[in-house]
Design an enzyme around this catalytic site. Structure first.
Site, PDB file in Angstrom:
ATOM      1  N   GLN A   1       0.336  22.886 -10.742  1.00  0.00           N
ATOM      2  CA  GLN A   1       1.110  21.871 -11.194  1.00  0.00           C
ATOM      3  C   GLN A   1       2.871  22.280 -10.757  1.00  0.00           C
ATOM      4  OE1 GLN A   1      -0.187  20.069 -15.254  1.00  0.00           O
ATOM      5  NE2 GLN A   1      -0.881  22.003 -15.225  1.00  0.00           N
ATOM      6  N   ASN A   2       2.940  23.487 -10.454  1.00  0.00           N
ATOM      7  CA  ASN A   2       4.130  23.988 -10.414  1.00  0.00           C
ATOM      8  C   ASN A   2       4.833  23.758  -9.030  1.00  0.00           C
ATOM      9  OD1 ASN A   2       3.836  25.210 -12.814  1.00  0.00           O
ATOM     10  ND2 ASN A   2       3.554  26.965 -12.059  1.00  0.00           N
TER      11      ASN A   2
ATOM     12  N   ASP B   1       7.299  25.358  -7.792  1.00  0.00           N
ATOM     13  CA  ASP B   1       8.318  26.504  -7.350  1.00  0.00           C
ATOM     14  C   ASP B   1       8.038  27.234  -6.298  1.00  0.00           C
ATOM     15  OD1 ASP B   1       6.348  28.085  -8.424  1.00  0.00           O
ATOM     16  OD2 ASP B   1       7.320  28.210 -10.189  1.00  0.00           O
TER      17      ASP B   1
ATOM     18  N   HIS C   1       2.132  18.378  -7.943  1.00  0.00           N
ATOM     19  CA  HIS C   1       3.184  17.909  -8.004  1.00  0.00           C
ATOM     20  C   HIS C   1       4.212  17.977  -7.232  1.00  0.00           C
ATOM     21  CE1 HIS C   1       1.869  17.724 -12.701  1.00  0.00           C
ATOM     22  NE2 HIS C   1       1.067  16.979 -12.098  1.00  0.00           N
TER      23      HIS C   1
ATOM     24  N   CYS D   1      14.143  10.755   1.830  1.00  0.00           N
ATOM     25  CA  CYS D   1      14.851   9.551   1.287  1.00  0.00           C
ATOM     26  C   CYS D   1      13.912   8.490   0.917  1.00  0.00           C
ATOM     27  CB  CYS D   1      15.720   8.985   2.721  1.00  0.00           C
ATOM     28  SG  CYS D   1      16.085   7.544   2.701  1.00  0.00           S
TER      29      CYS D   1
ATOM     30  N   CYS E   1      14.161   5.202   3.690  1.00  0.00           N
ATOM     31  CA  CYS E   1      13.204   5.365   5.156  1.00  0.00           C
ATOM     32  C   CYS E   1      12.377   6.430   4.890  1.00  0.00           C
ATOM     33  CB  CYS E   1      14.333   5.627   6.238  1.00  0.00           C
ATOM     34  SG  CYS E   1      14.991   7.280   6.295  1.00  0.00           S
TER      35      CYS E   1
ATOM     36  N   SER F   1      -0.163  23.536 -20.730  1.00  0.00           N
ATOM     37  CA  SER F   1      -0.184  22.896 -22.059  1.00  0.00           C
ATOM     38  C   SER F   1      -1.315  21.804 -22.109  1.00  0.00           C
ATOM     39  CB  SER F   1       1.171  22.130 -22.552  1.00  0.00           C
ATOM     40  OG  SER F   1       1.474  21.296 -21.675  1.00  0.00           O
TER      41      SER F   1
ATOM     42  N   ASN G   1      -3.651  31.915 -22.015  1.00  0.00           N
ATOM     43  CA  ASN G   1      -2.373  31.116 -22.657  1.00  0.00           C
ATOM     44  C   ASN G   1      -1.941  31.732 -23.739  1.00  0.00           C
ATOM     45  OD1 ASN G   1      -0.472  28.772 -23.633  1.00  0.00           O
ATOM     46  ND2 ASN G   1      -1.233  27.661 -22.331  1.00  0.00           N
TER      47      ASN G   1
HETATM   48  C1  BJW Z   1       2.211  30.743 -21.381  1.00  0.00           C
HETATM   49  C2  BJW Z   1       3.005  31.677 -20.951  1.00  0.00           C
HETATM   50  C3  BJW Z   1       2.691  33.237 -20.345  1.00  0.00           C
HETATM   51  C4  BJW Z   1       4.407  30.032 -21.573  1.00  0.00           C
HETATM   52  N1  BJW Z   1       1.539  33.228 -20.169  1.00  0.00           N
HETATM   53  N2  BJW Z   1       0.902  30.972 -20.807  1.00  0.00           N
HETATM   54  C5  BJW Z   1      -4.124   9.464 -19.074  1.00  0.00           C
HETATM   55  C6  BJW Z   1      -3.852   9.331 -20.448  1.00  0.00           C
HETATM   56  C7  BJW Z   1      -2.582   9.494 -20.908  1.00  0.00           C
HETATM   57  C8  BJW Z   1      -1.381   9.322 -20.017  1.00  0.00           C
HETATM   58  C9  BJW Z   1      -1.769   9.383 -18.897  1.00  0.00           C
HETATM   59  C10 BJW Z   1      -2.946   9.307 -18.148  1.00  0.00           C
HETATM   60  N3  BJW Z   1      -2.871   8.876 -17.059  1.00  0.00           N
HETATM   61  C11 BJW Z   1      -1.534   9.021 -16.693  1.00  0.00           C
HETATM   62  C12 BJW Z   1      -0.887   9.184 -17.816  1.00  0.00           C
HETATM   63  C13 BJW Z   1       0.790   9.292 -17.760  1.00  0.00           C
HETATM   64  C14 BJW Z   1       1.388  10.473 -17.372  1.00  0.00           C
HETATM   65  C15 BJW Z   1       0.945  11.647 -18.502  1.00  0.00           C
HETATM   66  O1  BJW Z   1       0.108  12.365 -18.314  1.00  0.00           O
HETATM   67  N4  BJW Z   1       1.784  11.624 -19.590  1.00  0.00           N
HETATM   68  C16 BJW Z   1       1.529  12.457 -20.778  1.00  0.00           C
HETATM   69  C17 BJW Z   1       2.745  12.997 -21.150  1.00  0.00           C
HETATM   70  C18 BJW Z   1       0.496  12.020 -21.653  1.00  0.00           C
HETATM   71  N5  BJW Z   1       0.872  11.192 -16.070  1.00  0.00           N
HETATM   72  C19 BJW Z   1       1.438  10.591 -15.119  1.00  0.00           C
HETATM   73  O2  BJW Z   1       2.276   9.786 -15.264  1.00  0.00           O
HETATM   74  C20 BJW Z   1       0.999  11.302 -13.779  1.00  0.00           C
HETATM   75  N6  BJW Z   1       0.660  10.229 -12.735  1.00  0.00           N
HETATM   76  C21 BJW Z   1      -0.432   9.321 -12.733  1.00  0.00           C
HETATM   77  O3  BJW Z   1      -1.152   9.667 -13.466  1.00  0.00           O
HETATM   78  O4  BJW Z   1      -0.464   8.439 -11.735  1.00  0.00           O
HETATM   79  C22 BJW Z   1      -1.382   7.512 -11.818  1.00  0.00           C
HETATM   80  C23 BJW Z   1      -0.791   6.359 -12.899  1.00  0.00           C
HETATM   81  C24 BJW Z   1       0.475   5.793 -12.476  1.00  0.00           C
HETATM   82  C25 BJW Z   1       0.889   5.019 -13.504  1.00  0.00           C
HETATM   83  C26 BJW Z   1       0.256   4.388 -14.428  1.00  0.00           C
HETATM   84  C27 BJW Z   1      -1.020   5.336 -14.732  1.00  0.00           C
HETATM   85  C28 BJW Z   1      -1.484   6.075 -14.072  1.00  0.00           C
HETATM   86  C29 BJW Z   1       2.221  11.975 -13.137  1.00  0.00           C
HETATM   87  C30 BJW Z   1       2.589  13.161 -13.771  1.00  0.00           C
HETATM   88  C31 BJW Z   1       3.740  13.854 -13.212  1.00  0.00           C
HETATM   89  C32 BJW Z   1       4.119  15.179 -14.089  1.00  0.00           C
HETATM   90  N7  BJW Z   1       5.271  15.594 -13.374  1.00  0.00           N
HETATM   91  C33 BJW Z   1       6.013  16.685 -14.247  1.00  0.00           C
HETATM   92  C34 BJW Z   1       7.386  17.115 -13.402  1.00  0.00           C
HETATM   93  C35 BJW Z   1       6.979  17.576 -11.795  1.00  0.00           C
HETATM   94  C36 BJW Z   1       8.359  17.767 -11.288  1.00  0.00           C
HETATM   95  C37 BJW Z   1       9.293  18.945 -11.889  1.00  0.00           C
HETATM   96  O5  BJW Z   1       8.618  20.032 -11.941  1.00  0.00           O
HETATM   97  O6  BJW Z   1      10.303  18.578 -12.086  1.00  0.00           O
HETATM   98  O7  BJW Z   1       5.109  17.848 -13.964  1.00  0.00           O
HETATM   99  S1  BJW Z   1       6.364  16.733 -15.871  1.00  0.00           S
HETATM  100  C38 BJW Z   1       5.995  18.466 -16.100  1.00  0.00           C
HETATM  101  O8  BJW Z   1       4.819  18.514 -16.804  1.00  0.00           O
HETATM  102  C39 BJW Z   1       5.410  19.004 -14.773  1.00  0.00           C
HETATM  103  C40 BJW Z   1       4.409  19.956 -15.031  1.00  0.00           C
HETATM  104  O9  BJW Z   1       3.758  20.197 -13.828  1.00  0.00           O
HETATM  105  C41 BJW Z   1       3.679  19.157 -16.089  1.00  0.00           C
HETATM  106  C42 BJW Z   1       2.748  20.017 -16.926  1.00  0.00           C
HETATM  107  O10 BJW Z   1       3.154  20.790 -17.412  1.00  0.00           O
HETATM  108  P1  BJW Z   1       2.814  22.235 -17.954  1.00  0.00           P
HETATM  109  O11 BJW Z   1       2.756  23.120 -16.385  1.00  0.00           O
HETATM  110  O12 BJW Z   1       1.632  22.101 -18.584  1.00  0.00           O
HETATM  111  O13 BJW Z   1       4.178  23.100 -18.523  1.00  0.00           O
HETATM  112  P2  BJW Z   1       4.245  23.224 -20.285  1.00  0.00           P
HETATM  113  O14 BJW Z   1       5.875  23.403 -20.286  1.00  0.00           O
HETATM  114  O15 BJW Z   1       3.951  21.678 -20.975  1.00  0.00           O
HETATM  115  O16 BJW Z   1       3.541  24.245 -20.584  1.00  0.00           O
HETATM  116  C43 BJW Z   1       3.416  25.493 -20.474  1.00  0.00           C
HETATM  117  C44 BJW Z   1       2.359  26.468 -20.993  1.00  0.00           C
HETATM  118  O17 BJW Z   1       2.651  27.609 -20.677  1.00  0.00           O
HETATM  119  C45 BJW Z   1       2.404  26.198 -22.491  1.00  0.00           C
HETATM  120  O18 BJW Z   1       1.046  26.009 -23.044  1.00  0.00           O
HETATM  121  C46 BJW Z   1       2.762  27.865 -22.882  1.00  0.00           C
HETATM  122  O19 BJW Z   1       2.064  28.130 -24.352  1.00  0.00           O
HETATM  123  C47 BJW Z   1       2.021  28.741 -21.740  1.00  0.00           C
HETATM  124  N8  BJW Z   1       2.921  29.606 -21.426  1.00  0.00           N
HETATM  125  N9  BJW Z   1       4.521  31.357 -21.482  1.00  0.00           N
HETATM  126  C48 BJW Z   1       0.481  32.172 -20.282  1.00  0.00           C
HETATM  127  N10 BJW Z   1       3.857  34.061 -20.284  1.00  0.00           N
HETATM  128 ZN    ZN Z   2      16.867   7.386   5.158  1.00  0.00          ZN
END
Ligand code: BJW
Ligand code: ZN
Length: 254
Positions: A102-103, A105, A120, A128, A131, A191, A215
């Site tokens: 999901q990263n 980076d 992601h 853009c 276009c 998470s 985790n």
């Molecule tokens: C360690 C550690 C160490 C720390 N060792 N562990 C169904 C049900 C409910 C909601 C939805 C659904 N379907 C869609 C949705 C809506 C939405 C959603 O899920 N919302 C939730 C908040 C409920 N999803 C979407 O909108 C997605 N699109 C989609 O489904 O399209 C179809 C659709 C469209 C329209 C309507 C309906 C359906 C798109 C999701 C896009 C997410 N984008 C982001 C930003 C990306 C760009 C950027 O990076 O800037 O993605 S948000 C952010 O969260 C980023 C991440 O990839 C993502 C996940 O986060 P992640 O990686 O889990 O990070 P953290 O910080 O949450 O957790 C870190 C973990 O690491 C923790 O557990 C720590 O404990 C652990 N940790 N150090 C091991 N050393």
């Molecule tokens: Zn353009």
């Protein structure tokens, strides 16, 4: 280090032909990339949901670009950590291997993984919104300035997936397929709340895979995992690599 995996888990490492890994922000935290949620997870006073969406971008592109430029600069200055290198060792070890992240980076590729399914997008790419022209090496603009398209003057945005947007179709279908077909699935440093990525561990489990979570804390995935290994991925994953039948230790890998 005492045994982290059960006997069954170790036996799975030996017998598995097809493994898949899902990573989240936690894997990169030991490289210095802040996670999204949790106590160190917020940027300024904003939640990811408030910045990572198209409406926020249109109403305040300066702010959203400031967030991405801050992260772009940070990411350009850091390196993969032992957790990333351990996953590269997984790719070398298993007969078939899929890495889903999901990263945005790019650190898995820097660690040497060849096939990375980026759900992601990637912070190093932009496009853009009018276009569609793709920009692979957009310079970091000065604070308060935002980039516009050379061709049409449209607003340029990072090529990442925001809330409410569809994930790249090819990446998503490859990820679902990997989850359905693998025998062993690792959920690492996520998470487990952002869909659809958060469904992948359950899909893998439903299709018969052995599910291992790594985790620093329990997540919704822990309830269905066969094993939840609590600790840092940069410490646990090298331990797992040292228990693969090929028995590499991390000094040989990094
Ligand atoms: C360690 C550690 C160490 C720390 N060792 N562990 C169904 C049900 C409910 C909601 C939805 C659904 N379907 C869609 C949705 C809506 C939405 C959603 O899920 N919302 C939730 C908040 C409920 N999803 C979407 O909108 C997605 N699109 C989609 O489904 O399209 C179809 C659709 C469209 C329209 C309507 C309906 C359906 C798109 C999701 C896009 C997410 N984008 C982001 C930003 C990306 C760009 C950027 O990076 O800037 O993605 S948000 C952010 O969260 C980023 C991440 O990839 C993502 C996940 O986060 P992640 O990686 O889990 O990070 P953290 O910080 O949450 O957790 C870190 C973990 O690491 C923790 O557990 C720590 O404990 C652990 N940790 N150090 C091991 N050393
Ligand atoms: Zn353009």
């Amino acid at each position: 280090m005492t045994a982290l995996l059960s006997k069954k888990g170790i036996q799975k490492l030996t017998s598995t032909k097809h493994a898949a890994v899902l990573t989240g922000a936690g894997i990169s935290s030991e490289s210095g990339v802040p996670t999204f949620r949790g106590k160190n997870g917020l940027w300024k006073k904003f939640k990811p949901e408030e910045l990572a969406n198209f409406n926020a971008f249109i109403s305040n592109p300066e702010l959203v670009w400031e967030w991405y430029n801050y992260r772009k600069k940070l990411i350009s200055e850091i390196r993969p950590n032992p957790g990333h290198f351990a996953i590269k060792a997984f790719e070398d070890h298993f007969e078939k291997f899929n890495l889903i992240t999901q990263n945005i980076d790019g650190l898995h590729k820097l660690a040497g993984n060849k096939n990375v399914i980026e759900l992601h997008g990637n912070i190093h790419r932009s496009y853009c919104i009018d276009c569609g022209k793709v920009y692979l090496k957009l310079k970091i603009s000065k604070k308060g300035k935002i980039p516009y398209c050379d061709d049409c003057g449209g607003l340029i945005r990072p090529d990442v997936v925001w809330f409410g947007e569809m994930l790249p179709q090819k990446a998503l279908s490859e990820a679902f397929r990997a989850a359905e077909e693998c025998d062993l699935f690792f959920s690492i440093g996520t998470s487990g709340i952002v869909q659809p990525a958060a469904s992948l561990p359950a899909i893998a489990k439903r299709h018969g895979a052995y599910l291992i979570e790594v985790n620093i804390e329990y997540t919704p995935i822990s309830a269905i995992a066969d094993e939840s290994l609590l600790g840092k991925s940069g410490e646990i994953l090298p331990w797992i690599v040292s228990h693969l039948p090929s028995g590499k230790n991390m000094q040989e890998i990094t």
